[in-house]
Structures are given as structure tokens and as C-alpha cells.
Write a protein that holds these residues in place. Structure first.
Motif, PDB file in Angstrom:
ATOM      1  N   THR A  38       0.835  -1.208   0.000  1.00  0.00           N
ATOM      2  CA  THR A  38       0.000   0.000   0.000  1.00  0.00           C
ATOM      3  C   THR A  38       0.863   1.249   0.000  1.00  0.00           C
ATOM      4  OG1 THR A  38      -1.774  -1.186   1.135  1.00  0.00           O
ATOM      5  CG2 THR A  38      -1.845   1.219   1.216  1.00  0.00           C
ATOM      6  N   THR A  39       1.913   1.258   0.783  1.00  0.00           N
ATOM      7  CA  THR A  39       2.823   2.408   0.813  1.00  0.00           C
ATOM      8  C   THR A  39       3.475   2.614  -0.549  1.00  0.00           C
ATOM      9  OG1 THR A  39       3.273   2.043   3.157  1.00  0.00           O
ATOM     10  CG2 THR A  39       4.887   3.361   1.932  1.00  0.00           C
ATOM     11  N   VAL A  40       3.955   1.532  -1.135  1.00  0.00           N
ATOM     12  CA  VAL A  40       4.584   1.609  -2.456  1.00  0.00           C
ATOM     13  C   VAL A  40       3.570   2.099  -3.484  1.00  0.00           C
ATOM     14  CG1 VAL A  40       5.605   0.238  -4.317  1.00  0.00           C
ATOM     15  CG2 VAL A  40       6.327  -0.141  -1.955  1.00  0.00           C
ATOM     16  N   LEU A  41       2.370   1.574  -3.435  1.00  0.00           N
ATOM     17  CA  LEU A  41       1.337   1.972  -4.389  1.00  0.00           C
ATOM     18  C   LEU A  41       1.013   3.459  -4.259  1.00  0.00           C
ATOM     19  CD1 LEU A  41      -0.825   1.451  -6.522  1.00  0.00           C
ATOM     20  CD2 LEU A  41      -2.332   0.688  -4.667  1.00  0.00           C
ATOM     21  N   ASN A  42       0.828   3.937  -3.048  1.00  0.00           N
ATOM     22  CA  ASN A  42       0.478   5.341  -2.853  1.00  0.00           C
ATOM     23  C   ASN A  42       1.553   6.267  -3.421  1.00  0.00           C
ATOM     24  OD1 ASN A  42      -1.972   4.747  -1.654  1.00  0.00           O
ATOM     25  ND2 ASN A  42      -1.138   4.799   0.411  1.00  0.00           N
ATOM     26  N   GLN A  43       2.822   5.925  -3.226  1.00  0.00           N
ATOM     27  CA  GLN A  43       3.911   6.737  -3.784  1.00  0.00           C
ATOM     28  C   GLN A  43       3.926   6.658  -5.311  1.00  0.00           C
ATOM     29  OE1 GLN A  43       6.404   8.660  -2.114  1.00  0.00           O
ATOM     30  NE2 GLN A  43       4.953   8.455  -0.434  1.00  0.00           N
ATOM     31  N   THR A  44       3.649   5.473  -5.849  1.00  0.00           N
ATOM     32  CA  THR A  44       3.647   5.275  -7.300  1.00  0.00           C
ATOM     33  C   THR A  44       2.511   6.057  -7.955  1.00  0.00           C
ATOM     34  OG1 THR A  44       4.628   3.086  -7.016  1.00  0.00           O
ATOM     35  CG2 THR A  44       3.564   3.534  -9.130  1.00  0.00           C
ATOM     36  N   LEU A  45       1.350   6.075  -7.323  1.00  0.00           N
ATOM     37  CA  LEU A  45       0.187   6.759  -7.896  1.00  0.00           C
ATOM     38  C   LEU A  45       0.410   8.257  -8.065  1.00  0.00           C
ATOM     39  CD1 LEU A  45      -2.710   4.873  -6.100  1.00  0.00           C
ATOM     40  CD2 LEU A  45      -2.203   4.862  -8.565  1.00  0.00           C
ATOM     41  N   GLU A  46       1.360   8.814  -7.340  1.00  0.00           N
ATOM     42  CA  GLU A  46       1.688  10.233  -7.503  1.00  0.00           C
ATOM     43  C   GLU A  46       2.395  10.494  -8.830  1.00  0.00           C
ATOM     44  OE1 GLU A  46       3.877  11.594  -4.084  1.00  0.00           O
ATOM     45  OE2 GLU A  46       2.249  11.054  -2.706  1.00  0.00           O
ATOM     46  N   ARG A  47       2.884   9.425  -9.481  1.00  0.00           N
ATOM     47  CA  ARG A  47       3.693   9.587 -10.696  1.00  0.00           C
ATOM     48  C   ARG A  47       3.080   8.958 -11.947  1.00  0.00           C
ATOM     49  NH1 ARG A  47       9.524   7.654  -9.007  1.00  0.00           N
ATOM     50  NH2 ARG A  47       9.778   7.895 -11.251  1.00  0.00           N
ATOM     51  N   ILE A  48       1.953   8.268 -11.826  1.00  0.00           N
ATOM     52  CA  ILE A  48       1.338   7.621 -12.993  1.00  0.00           C
ATOM     53  C   ILE A  48      -0.143   7.952 -13.068  1.00  0.00           C
ATOM     54  CG2 ILE A  48       3.017   5.732 -13.035  1.00  0.00           C
ATOM     55  CD1 ILE A  48       0.863   3.959 -11.731  1.00  0.00           C
ATOM     56  N   ASP A  49      -0.718   7.764 -14.257  1.00  0.00           N
ATOM     57  CA  ASP A  49      -2.134   8.065 -14.477  1.00  0.00           C
ATOM     58  C   ASP A  49      -2.954   6.769 -14.474  1.00  0.00           C
ATOM     59  OD1 ASP A  49      -4.481   9.439 -15.027  1.00  0.00           O
ATOM     60  OD2 ASP A  49      -4.129   9.455 -17.194  1.00  0.00           O
ATOM     61  N   TYR A  50      -3.173   6.243 -13.270  1.00  0.00           N
ATOM     62  CA  TYR A  50      -3.979   5.043 -13.075  1.00  0.00           C
ATOM     63  C   TYR A  50      -4.996   5.327 -11.977  1.00  0.00           C
ATOM     64  CZ  TYR A  50      -1.197   1.626 -15.727  1.00  0.00           C
ATOM     65  OH  TYR A  50      -0.581   0.910 -16.721  1.00  0.00           O
ATOM     66  N   LEU A 102       8.658  -7.588  -7.149  1.00  0.00           N
ATOM     67  CA  LEU A 102       9.489  -6.471  -6.712  1.00  0.00           C
ATOM     68  C   LEU A 102       9.718  -6.579  -5.210  1.00  0.00           C
ATOM     69  CD1 LEU A 102       7.756  -3.585  -8.693  1.00  0.00           C
ATOM     70  CD2 LEU A 102       9.849  -4.818  -9.308  1.00  0.00           C
ATOM     71  N   GLU A 103      10.972  -6.366  -4.794  1.00  0.00           N
ATOM     72  CA  GLU A 103      11.315  -6.479  -3.374  1.00  0.00           C
ATOM     73  C   GLU A 103      11.321  -5.100  -2.715  1.00  0.00           C
ATOM     74  OE1 GLU A 103      14.714  -8.881  -2.565  1.00  0.00           O
ATOM     75  OE2 GLU A 103      14.097 -10.402  -4.014  1.00  0.00           O
ATOM     76  N   ILE A 138      11.982   1.055  -5.271  1.00  0.00           N
ATOM     77  CA  ILE A 138      10.862   0.218  -5.691  1.00  0.00           C
ATOM     78  C   ILE A 138       9.796   1.052  -6.400  1.00  0.00           C
ATOM     79  CG2 ILE A 138       9.611   0.275  -3.496  1.00  0.00           C
ATOM     80  CD1 ILE A 138       8.860  -2.701  -4.112  1.00  0.00           C
ATOM     81  N   VAL A 139       9.610   2.300  -5.997  1.00  0.00           N
ATOM     82  CA  VAL A 139       8.648   3.161  -6.698  1.00  0.00           C
ATOM     83  C   VAL A 139       9.107   3.375  -8.145  1.00  0.00           C
ATOM     84  CG1 VAL A 139       7.660   5.496  -6.805  1.00  0.00           C
ATOM     85  CG2 VAL A 139       7.715   4.246  -4.635  1.00  0.00           C
ATOM     86  N   ASN A 140      10.399   3.605  -8.355  1.00  0.00           N
ATOM     87  CA  ASN A 140      10.911   3.752  -9.720  1.00  0.00           C
ATOM     88  C   ASN A 140      10.661   2.478 -10.528  1.00  0.00           C
ATOM     89  OD1 ASN A 140      11.830   6.379  -9.351  1.00  0.00           O
ATOM     90  ND2 ASN A 140      13.868   5.715  -8.700  1.00  0.00           N
ATOM     91  N   GLN A 141      10.846   1.314  -9.916  1.00  0.00           N
ATOM     92  CA  GLN A 141      10.588   0.051 -10.621  1.00  0.00           C
ATOM     93  C   GLN A 141       9.100  -0.085 -10.950  1.00  0.00           C
ATOM     94  OE1 GLN A 141      12.509  -3.486  -8.835  1.00  0.00           O
ATOM     95  NE2 GLN A 141      13.735  -2.016  -7.657  1.00  0.00           N
ATOM     96  N   MET A 142       8.253   0.348 -10.028  1.00  0.00           N
ATOM     97  CA  MET A 142       6.794   0.289 -10.268  1.00  0.00           C
ATOM     98  C   MET A 142       6.408   1.187 -11.448  1.00  0.00           C
ATOM     99  SD  MET A 142       4.806  -1.513  -7.993  1.00  0.00           S
ATOM    100  CE  MET A 142       3.412  -0.527  -7.502  1.00  0.00           C
ATOM    101  N   VAL A 143       6.924   2.409 -11.462  1.00  0.00           N
ATOM    102  CA  VAL A 143       6.607   3.340 -12.537  1.00  0.00           C
ATOM    103  C   VAL A 143       7.011   2.740 -13.888  1.00  0.00           C
ATOM    104  CG1 VAL A 143       7.181   5.601 -13.547  1.00  0.00           C
ATOM    105  CG2 VAL A 143       6.667   5.412 -11.087  1.00  0.00           C
ATOM    106  N   GLU A 144       8.195   2.151 -13.961  1.00  0.00           N
ATOM    107  CA  GLU A 144       8.639   1.497 -15.190  1.00  0.00           C
ATOM    108  C   GLU A 144       7.710   0.369 -15.595  1.00  0.00           C
ATOM    109  OE1 GLU A 144      12.717   0.212 -14.840  1.00  0.00           O
ATOM    110  OE2 GLU A 144      13.360   2.201 -14.151  1.00  0.00           O
ATOM    111  N   THR A 145       7.239  -0.401 -14.635  1.00  0.00           N
ATOM    112  CA  THR A 145       6.348  -1.539 -14.906  1.00  0.00           C
ATOM    113  C   THR A 145       5.019  -1.074 -15.484  1.00  0.00           C
ATOM    114  OG1 THR A 145       7.356  -2.836 -13.129  1.00  0.00           O
ATOM    115  CG2 THR A 145       5.154  -3.486 -13.837  1.00  0.00           C
ATOM    116  N   PHE A 146       4.515   0.053 -15.022  1.00  0.00           N
ATOM    117  CA  PHE A 146       3.181   0.505 -15.425  1.00  0.00           C
ATOM    118  C   PHE A 146       3.172   1.300 -16.716  1.00  0.00           C
ATOM    119  CE2 PHE A 146       2.047   0.297 -10.700  1.00  0.00           C
ATOM    120  CZ  PHE A 146       1.655  -1.025 -10.820  1.00  0.00           C
TER     121      PHE A 146
END
Length: 185
Positions: free
Chosen positions: A15-27, A166-167, A176-184
Motif C-alpha cells: 500500500t505504501t509503495v502503491l500510494n507513492q507510485t500513484l503520484e507519478r502515474i495516471d492510473y 518487486l522487493e 521500488i517506486v521507480n521500478q513500479m513506474v517502469e512496470t506501469f
């Protein structure tokens, strides 16, 4: 449009990783447990989310199916991240978080598993006062993550989706947020 399923056992930090990732992607973020909870509360079955895992497997299955239909309807014209659990540890054993009838409805593109070391997860759970979490030993946490890996590959086999692991280690949130952004993307 893409539909991504994000998973991680309680305390993995998904959830923490997702919340940070959502600040950088349009999902659009939909939490499967929240959708299930809304449905169960509307039906008068539970009063809060933590009671869901204590329901009989049959009732959980019915609520899962209703939630899948509701999420699918929301995903017609938007990129969606569905935040959920691959497996749910119940008194009767592990219950698939996304059984076949749910997967057939969702048709996800990718499964992303967020993992951490069992000792990191234990410490995170102990420090989280916002949830009523069951205590698990190191071996139980490790088994739960292994069950998630097995389940996600089975889910991918049924849907043709890919699986990304992702670890999420302490002190490495930016990585991990950078890896998430790349994945999406």
C-alpha cells in the motif's frame, strides 16, 4: 486500457509503495478488499474489513464475485490498479484471493507482487497500530509469500498475464517506486 493487479501480504508495504507510485502515474486505484468490504457491509455481513477473513470460504467467494463485477465495470475506459491479496490465510487454509471466476471477469494484463524479508514484515506489522493483524511467525510469513508466488503464476497461466516480483526492503522506497513506474508504463 491496462488492468494491473498489485499484491503483497500484510506488512509487505504494498500500500505504501502503491500510494507513492500513484503520484507519478495516471492510473485509478481500486482496492479489492475495500470493494469487498463495501459489498459485505451493504449486505449486513460485516462491520469492518478485518472481519472479512473470518467469514466462511463460501461467503467470501460470493463477495469476491460481486466485487469482480463491480471492478470490471469501473475498468472499461481507465487504466486500473487493483490492490489485493493473491491468497488469504484463513483458519481452513489458504484461500485464493483471485479465483478463476474473478480472473475471467477481470482479465488483468500484469500481476505485480510486492515482497519483503519475513523479519521486515514482522516488524512492520508490530508497529502498525491502524490494523488488527494476526501474528505470524517467520516461517508462516515465508510460506504465505511462497503461496502468493505459486498462486500468481497459476493466475497468469489462466489469463495470459505477466508476473513481476518487486522487493520492498526497508529504506529503499524510492527504488521500488521507480521500478513500479517502469512496470506501469
Amino acid at each position: 486500457m491496462k488492468l494491473i493487479v498489485l499484491t503483497g501480504i500484510p506488512g509487505s508495504g504494498s500500500t505504501t509503495v502503491l500510494n507513492q507510485t500513484l503520484e507519478r502515474i495516471d492510473y485509478v486505484h481500486l482496492n479489492y478488499g475495500d470493494v469487498m468490504t463495501e459489498i459485505a457491509i451493504d449486505k449486513g455481513i460485516v462491520s469492518n474489513r478485518d472481519e472479512l477473513r473470518k467469514l466462511s470460504p463460501q461467503i467470501q467467494k460470493e463477495i469476491q464475485k460481486d466485487a469482480a463485477a463491480k471492478i470490471k465495470e469501473s475498468s472499461k475506459d481507465k487504466n486500473i490498479i487493483v490492490d489485493t491479496h493473491c491468497t488469504i490465510a484463513t483458519p481452513s487454509g489458504f484461500l485464493p484471493g483471485l479465483p478463476q471466476w474473478v480472473l475471467e471477469e477481470l482479465k488483468p494484463d500484469t500481476f505485480v507482487l510486492i515482497e519483503a524479508n519475513p523479519d521486515e514484515i514482522m516488524l512492520r506489522r508490530l508497529s502498525d497500530e491502524t490494523r488488527a493483524r494476526d501474528m505470524e511467525m517467520y516461517e508462516d510469513i515465508q510460506l504465505h509469500q511462497e503461496m502468493n508466488r505459486a498462486a500468481s503464476m497459476a493466475y497468469a497461466t489462466l489469463t495470459g498475464a505477466t508476473v513481476k516480483i518487486l522487493e520492498n526492503h526497508d529504506g529503499q522506497l524510492d527504488d521500488i517506486v521507480n521500478q513500479m513506474v517502469e512496470t506501469f508504463q
